[in-house]
Design a protein around this motif. Structure first.
Motif, PDB file in Angstrom:
ATOM      1  N   ILE A   3      52.399  28.733  19.408  1.00 14.30           N
ATOM      2  CA  ILE A   3      52.673  27.726  18.731  1.00 14.30           C
ATOM      3  C   ILE A   3      52.389  27.888  17.438  1.00 14.30           C
ATOM      4  O   ILE A   3      53.074  27.330  16.465  1.00 14.30           O
ATOM      5  N   SER A   4      51.162  28.534  16.986  1.00 19.27           N
ATOM      6  CA  SER A   4      50.885  28.394  15.445  1.00 19.27           C
ATOM      7  C   SER A   4      51.854  29.595  14.689  1.00 19.27           C
ATOM      8  O   SER A   4      52.176  29.245  13.529  1.00 19.27           O
ATOM      9  N   THR A   5      52.103  30.503  15.464  1.00 20.41           N
ATOM     10  CA  THR A   5      53.313  31.478  14.879  1.00 20.41           C
ATOM     11  C   THR A   5      54.339  30.832  14.526  1.00 20.41           C
ATOM     12  O   THR A   5      54.941  30.949  13.400  1.00 20.41           O
ATOM     13  N   PHE A   6      55.043  29.892  15.537  1.00 19.35           N
ATOM     14  CA  PHE A   6      56.255  29.271  15.343  1.00 19.35           C
ATOM     15  C   PHE A   6      55.904  28.185  14.367  1.00 19.35           C
ATOM     16  O   PHE A   6      57.147  28.076  13.435  1.00 19.35           O
ATOM     17  N   ALA A   7      54.939  27.416  14.172  1.00 18.20           N
ATOM     18  CA  ALA A   7      54.858  26.579  13.167  1.00 18.20           C
ATOM     19  C   ALA A   7      54.813  27.201  11.653  1.00 18.20           C
ATOM     20  O   ALA A   7      55.473  26.537  10.924  1.00 18.20           O
ATOM     21  N   LYS A   8      54.165  28.571  11.846  1.00 21.65           N
ATOM     22  CA  LYS A   8      54.297  29.165  10.346  1.00 21.65           C
ATOM     23  C   LYS A   8      55.597  29.334  10.143  1.00 21.65           C
ATOM     24  O   LYS A   8      56.171  29.316   8.885  1.00 21.65           O
ATOM     25  N   GLU A   9      56.434  30.326  10.893  1.00 18.30           N
ATOM     26  CA  GLU A   9      57.565  30.685  10.503  1.00 18.30           C
ATOM     27  C   GLU A   9      58.806  29.547  10.342  1.00 18.30           C
ATOM     28  O   GLU A   9      59.647  29.884   9.566  1.00 18.30           O
ATOM     29  N   GLN A  10      58.446  28.502  11.037  1.00 16.28           N
ATOM     30  CA  GLN A  10      59.646  27.404  10.845  1.00 16.28           C
ATOM     31  C   GLN A  10      59.157  26.287   9.861  1.00 16.28           C
ATOM     32  O   GLN A  10      59.642  25.427   9.603  1.00 16.28           O
ATOM     33  N   ALA A  11      57.933  26.682   8.995  1.00 14.02           N
ATOM     34  CA  ALA A  11      57.619  25.896   7.810  1.00 14.02           C
ATOM     35  C   ALA A  11      57.545  24.404   8.352  1.00 14.02           C
ATOM     36  O   ALA A  11      57.736  23.360   7.777  1.00 14.02           O
ATOM     37  N   ILE A  12      56.681  24.336   9.634  1.00 11.82           N
ATOM     38  CA  ILE A  12      56.124  23.070  10.290  1.00 11.82           C
ATOM     39  C   ILE A  12      55.226  22.297   9.453  1.00 11.82           C
ATOM     40  O   ILE A  12      54.382  22.909   9.066  1.00 11.82           O
ATOM     41  N   ASP A  13      55.706  21.036   9.095  1.00 14.67           N
ATOM     42  CA  ASP A  13      54.867  19.998   8.276  1.00 14.67           C
ATOM     43  C   ASP A  13      53.751  19.444   9.041  1.00 14.67           C
ATOM     44  O   ASP A  13      52.571  19.124   8.576  1.00 14.67           O
ATOM     45  N   LEU A  14      53.676  19.029  10.449  1.00  7.86           N
ATOM     46  CA  LEU A  14      53.164  18.371  11.286  1.00  7.86           C
ATOM     47  C   LEU A  14      53.224  18.994  12.756  1.00  7.86           C
ATOM     48  O   LEU A  14      54.508  18.867  13.157  1.00  7.86           O
ATOM     49  N   VAL A  15      52.231  19.104  13.428  1.00  9.75           N
ATOM     50  CA  VAL A  15      52.415  19.509  14.872  1.00  9.75           C
ATOM     51  C   VAL A  15      51.606  18.266  15.516  1.00  9.75           C
ATOM     52  O   VAL A  15      50.545  18.105  15.254  1.00  9.75           O
ATOM     53  N   MET A  16      52.623  17.628  16.348  1.00  9.87           N
ATOM     54  CA  MET A  16      51.851  16.485  17.087  1.00  9.87           C
ATOM     55  C   MET A  16      51.399  16.838  18.584  1.00  9.87           C
ATOM     56  O   MET A  16      52.523  17.396  19.165  1.00  9.87           O
ATOM     57  N   VAL A  17      50.204  16.712  18.864  1.00  7.54           N
ATOM     58  CA  VAL A  17      49.767  17.518  20.172  1.00  7.54           C
ATOM     59  C   VAL A  17      49.692  16.359  20.978  1.00  7.54           C
ATOM     60  O   VAL A  17      48.799  15.492  21.056  1.00  7.54           O
ATOM     61  N   ALA A  18      50.576  16.103  22.116  1.00 12.54           N
ATOM     62  CA  ALA A  18      50.754  14.765  23.013  1.00 12.54           C
ATOM     63  C   ALA A  18      49.750  14.981  24.400  1.00 12.54           C
ATOM     64  O   ALA A  18      49.039  13.970  24.585  1.00 12.54           O
ATOM     65  N   PRO A  19      49.829  16.158  25.003  1.00  9.69           N
ATOM     66  CA  PRO A  19      49.189  16.215  26.444  1.00  9.69           C
ATOM     67  C   PRO A  19      47.655  16.575  26.334  1.00  9.69           C
ATOM     68  O   PRO A  19      47.036  16.832  25.182  1.00  9.69           O
ATOM     69  N   ASP A  20      46.989  16.014  27.254  1.00 11.35           N
ATOM     70  CA  ASP A  20      45.468  16.168  27.351  1.00 11.35           C
ATOM     71  C   ASP A  20      45.109  17.668  27.696  1.00 11.35           C
ATOM     72  O   ASP A  20      44.033  18.002  26.717  1.00 11.35           O
ATOM     73  N   ASP A  21      45.682  18.606  28.345  1.00 12.37           N
ATOM     74  CA  ASP A  21      45.112  19.905  28.570  1.00 12.37           C
ATOM     75  C   ASP A  21      44.977  20.747  27.138  1.00 12.37           C
ATOM     76  O   ASP A  21      43.829  21.091  26.869  1.00 12.37           O
ATOM     77  N   PRO A  22      45.976  20.834  26.238  1.00 18.55           N
ATOM     78  CA  PRO A  22      45.990  21.393  24.861  1.00 18.55           C
ATOM     79  C   PRO A  22      45.035  20.740  23.900  1.00 18.55           C
ATOM     80  O   PRO A  22      43.981  21.418  23.374  1.00 18.55           O
ATOM     81  N   LEU A  23      44.857  19.509  24.082  1.00 15.11           N
ATOM     82  CA  LEU A  23      43.882  18.625  23.267  1.00 15.11           C
ATOM     83  C   LEU A  23      42.321  19.113  23.612  1.00 15.11           C
ATOM     84  O   LEU A  23      41.466  19.435  22.892  1.00 15.11           O
ATOM     85  N   ALA A  24      41.902  19.127  24.904  1.00 10.53           N
ATOM     86  CA  ALA A  24      40.844  19.582  25.472  1.00 10.53           C
ATOM     87  C   ALA A  24      40.546  20.854  25.100  1.00 10.53           C
ATOM     88  O   ALA A  24      39.211  21.097  24.889  1.00 10.53           O
ATOM     89  N   ALA A  25      41.295  21.565  25.318  1.00 10.33           N
ATOM     90  CA  ALA A  25      41.406  23.218  24.979  1.00 10.33           C
ATOM     91  C   ALA A  25      41.188  23.563  23.333  1.00 10.33           C
ATOM     92  O   ALA A  25      40.822  24.551  23.308  1.00 10.33           O
ATOM     93  N   GLY A  26      41.257  22.475  22.592  1.00  8.72           N
ATOM     94  CA  GLY A  26      41.352  22.692  20.982  1.00  8.72           C
ATOM     95  C   GLY A  26      42.415  23.172  20.557  1.00  8.72           C
ATOM     96  O   GLY A  26      42.345  23.981  19.374  1.00  8.72           O
ATOM     97  N   LEU A  27      43.680  22.849  20.887  1.00  9.26           N
ATOM     98  CA  LEU A  27      44.873  23.319  20.070  1.00  9.26           C
ATOM     99  C   LEU A  27      44.789  22.600  18.544  1.00  9.26           C
ATOM    100  O   LEU A  27      45.158  23.270  17.657  1.00  9.26           O
ATOM    101  N   VAL A  28      44.359  21.447  18.374  1.00 10.82           N
ATOM    102  CA  VAL A  28      44.238  20.905  17.016  1.00 10.82           C
ATOM    103  C   VAL A  28      43.405  21.866  16.339  1.00 10.82           C
ATOM    104  O   VAL A  28      43.645  22.062  14.912  1.00 10.82           O
ATOM    105  N   ASP A  29      42.191  22.221  16.620  1.00 13.49           N
ATOM    106  CA  ASP A  29      41.023  22.935  16.142  1.00 13.49           C
ATOM    107  C   ASP A  29      41.860  24.258  15.702  1.00 13.49           C
ATOM    108  O   ASP A  29      41.592  24.792  14.486  1.00 13.49           O
ATOM    109  N   HIS A  30      42.803  24.867  16.630  1.00 12.82           N
ATOM    110  CA  HIS A  30      43.317  26.249  16.492  1.00 12.82           C
ATOM    111  C   HIS A  30      44.189  26.194  15.239  1.00 12.82           C
ATOM    112  O   HIS A  30      44.194  27.024  14.295  1.00 12.82           O
ATOM    113  N   LEU A  31      45.195  25.190  15.378  1.00 10.29           N
ATOM    114  CA  LEU A  31      46.084  24.780  14.144  1.00 10.29           C
ATOM    115  C   LEU A  31      45.557  24.537  12.793  1.00 10.29           C
ATOM    116  O   LEU A  31      45.811  25.340  11.864  1.00 10.29           O
ATOM    117  N   GLU A  32      44.566  23.709  12.995  1.00  8.39           N
ATOM    118  CA  GLU A  32      43.807  23.528  11.494  1.00  8.39           C
ATOM    119  C   GLU A  32      43.127  24.907  10.843  1.00  8.39           C
ATOM    120  O   GLU A  32      43.248  24.931  10.038  1.00  8.39           O
TER     121      GLU A  32
END
Length: 419
Positions: free
Chosen positions: A54-83
């Motif tokens: 996810i982070s590699t894709f976001a970098k390659e595609q110059a993503i300005d904002l990643v909206m994390v919707a489901p519970d599992d990746p939030l609890a597992a720290g996807l927002v922390d990882h992206l930041e």
């Protein structure tokens, strides 16, 4: 802006639908998406827990904002990882998403800050849990501590059912590690209400209230599901009750999370029950509800992206938020057998015959140009109207126009509002 939404269900379809209306978004992606989302955003074959991809894709595609919707990746720290990778993300960090990820944490937080909820005890071993359970009486509620796709809660009507649920969770481990601990809770009676809020730490802005229908069959019979339908507004629940919930539950919980060093930034979902002793908390989720989102976002008049950015910038208090007066009713069309085992890959017909409703895809896939079933809850049919009656008629008329083998749905969604 270039925006990536993480998720694949009906909630994500509704979020993508709302974001697609923003004039500020030049390109919209969804990972992994589904057969319906593909009509609004470019779907990317990356799953919700593939953090590096996810982070590699976001970098390659110059993503300005990643909206994390489901519970599992939030609890597992996807927002922390992206930041940590310098990528802006919307959603709570893992230390705040724990309010959903651990029911034991949530209950202890509410107890510490005297926020109304059901009496309970928590256990991390089977024998003491069983001994305590046998000292109680039915009906009683058994909850797996961790995330279980909305299925980790049993409202047991008999002690035999309660003991079976406890055994399933702690001995047979049907929910895996999520069942390492349990909460055993008093059964509360009353109308339920879902109250979602935009939160940027200490500022809480309520969304319009809605009501979900968890049991699989009419009249609230059968096992719990992820939600069989929902509606908004709630004409039978006075605004004073909503304000009581804000003052006694939602705002104090946001404040408590700040005091605990876990400021919550994102969408906070309060599952509430209106008891004879006032409003009490059933659960908190750390994200948009599913299917509540499918009736809430169609009523939102403000650009959803503006709200997300205001939360991330800490300026939610200054952000105008407007809601439509329209009513919305969402009927979930489910696979035969759900919430138990169900077939996948069944062709869905009639989508082109839908006349008056929004169709949000929850469990679908696109195979060789054909939309097929790919989940337990397959579609959410959302009707909009001047009142609940009109919205309901539209949703059910269009649900009848759609066909796949074994489809079923509840026929009493929103009836509580009409009694």
């Amino acid at each position: 802006m270039r925006v990536l939404v993480i998720g694949r269900g009906g909630r994500e379809h509704a979020i993508v639908w709302a974001l697609s209306k923003s004039p500020k978004i030049s390109k919209l992606f969804c990972a992994p998406g589904n057969g319906g989302i593909a009509g609004l955003a470019e779907c990317v074959p990356i799953t919700e827990l593939q953090f590096e991809e996810i982070s590699t894709f976001a970098k390659e595609q110059a993503i300005d904002l990643v909206m994390v919707a489901p519970d599992d990746p939030l609890a597992a720290g996807l927002v922390d990882h992206l930041e940590s990778k310098g990528i802006e993300a919307f959603g709570p960090r893992a230390n705040a998403a724990i309010i959903e990820g651990s029911k034991v944490f949530m209950k202890e937080l509410l107890k510490k800050y005297s926020i109304p909820t059901a009496a309970y005890e928590s256990f991390d071993a089977y024998e003491p849990a069983l001994a305590y359970l046998r000292s109680q009486s039915a009906p009683i509620v058994i909850k797996a501590d961790g995330l279980a796709a909305g299925k980790g809660v049993t409202v047991a009507q008999t002690m035999e059912e309660a003991e079976a649920a406890l055994r399933d969770i702690m001995v047979d481990q049907v929910f895996g590690k999520s069942g390492a601990s349990v909460v055993i809770e008093e059964f509360l009676t009353g109308q339920e209400m879902s109250l979602l809020a935009f939160v940027d730490g200490s500022t809480v802005r309520l969304m319009v209230p809605s009501q979900d229908h968890k049991p699989v069959y009419d009249n609230d019979k059968g096992p719990n599901t992820g939600g069989m339908g929902t509606y908004s507004p709630l004409p039978h629940i006075p605004e004073s009750i909503v304000q009581e919930a804000l003052v006694k539950i939602v705002q104090p919980t946001a404040d408590a999370m700040v005091k605990e060093g876990r400021p919550f930034k994102g969408v906070l979902y309060a599952g509430l029950i209106l008891t004879p002793n006032g409003v009490k908390t059933i659960e908190f989720n750390a994200r948009f509800g599913d299917p509540e989102t499918q009736v809430i976002l169609p009523r939102l008049k403000t650009d959803l992206l503006d709200i997300f950015l205001a939360i991330n910038n800490g300026t939610l208090a200054e952000q105008p938020i407007e809601w439509s007066e329209e009513a919305a009713v969402c009927v979930i069309v489910a696979s035969g057998g759900y919430p138990g085992p169900y077939p996948k890959g069944l062709p869905i017909t009639g989508l082109n015959r839908v006349q008056d409703s929004l169709v949000f895809h929850a469990g679908t896939a696109l195979e060789n140009g054909q939309i097929v079933t790919n989940g337990g809850r397959v579609l959410g049919i959302t009707g909009l109207g001047k009142d609940i009656i009109e919205a309901r008629q539209k949703a059910y008329a269009d649900a009848d126009r759609i066909h796949f083998e074994g489809k079923h749905y509840r026929t009493d969604i929103a009836m509580k509002a009409l009694k």
